[in-house]
Design an enzyme around this catalytic site. Sequence first.
Site, mmCIF file in Angstrom:
data_model
loop_
_atom_site.group_PDB
_atom_site.id
_atom_site.type_symbol
_atom_site.label_atom_id
_atom_site.label_comp_id
_atom_site.label_asym_id
_atom_site.label_seq_id
_atom_site.Cartn_x
_atom_site.Cartn_y
_atom_site.Cartn_z
ATOM 1 N N LEU A 74 -12.990 45.360 -55.134
ATOM 2 C CA LEU A 74 -11.978 46.152 -54.769
ATOM 3 C C LEU A 74 -10.760 45.878 -54.215
ATOM 4 C CD1 LEU A 74 -13.959 49.173 -54.952
ATOM 5 C CD2 LEU A 74 -13.162 47.885 -56.961
ATOM 6 N N HIS A 108 -21.872 37.916 -50.962
ATOM 7 C CA HIS A 108 -20.071 38.566 -51.587
ATOM 8 C C HIS A 108 -19.921 39.607 -50.573
ATOM 9 C CE1 HIS A 108 -16.398 39.562 -53.702
ATOM 10 N NE2 HIS A 108 -16.435 40.885 -52.877
ATOM 11 N N GLU A 109 -20.826 40.320 -50.468
ATOM 12 C CA GLU A 109 -20.542 41.356 -49.480
ATOM 13 C C GLU A 109 -19.885 41.515 -47.780
ATOM 14 O OE1 GLU A 109 -18.860 44.208 -50.284
ATOM 15 O OE2 GLU A 109 -19.268 43.566 -52.563
HETATM 16 ZN ZN ZN Z 1 -15.272 42.537 -51.629
#
Ligand code: ZN
Length: 183
Positions: free
Chosen positions: A95, A136-137
């Site tokens: 995002l 990823h987070e």
């Molecule tokens: Zn991300």
Amino acid sequence: MPIRQILTAPDPRLREISKPVKKVDDELRALMDDMLETMYDAPGIGLAAIQVGVPLRVIVMDLSDSDDKPEPRYFVNPEILDPSEDMSVYEEGCLSVPDYFESVDRPSQCRVKYLDYDGNEQILVAQGLLATCIQHEMDHLEGVLFIDHISRLKRDRILKKLKKEQRFKKVMDEDAPTDGLLQ
Ligand code: ZN
């Protein structure tokens, strides 16, 4: 639950290292509720607190199909334990890097130790998309973006385009009428 603004690259705040949460309290739960709402609205499948400008080690996620019942997950102070040696590759997006997707290699399985929404310690065995998404987070908590895993040439090209789009958007916003008619 207000929807928060998602920071996009190359915003320097996305490079900050997030701090551990001291206590899972109502204030933190309000942040997690906002993050989840913001993520669903975007829409996305995972969001780290730094993506809404809060440098705390907090992640929300929901990998359920959009037709199914929501399955929100909350991770406070997550730690990756024993990542597998075998890797899997997923086409990742973010995002904070809107509209770009690139293949990234990551360990295909890992365990995650974290505190849940109520502050209880949990250990989760993650594989497949869940393993990729949590890693990823987790990267966001260290100020790392998925584009840091691809070639420098591709990364620079993406960042340049994002910068240009943001400049264009800013000009458009400034030109927008400011009288009350549009409110
Ligand atoms: Zn991300």
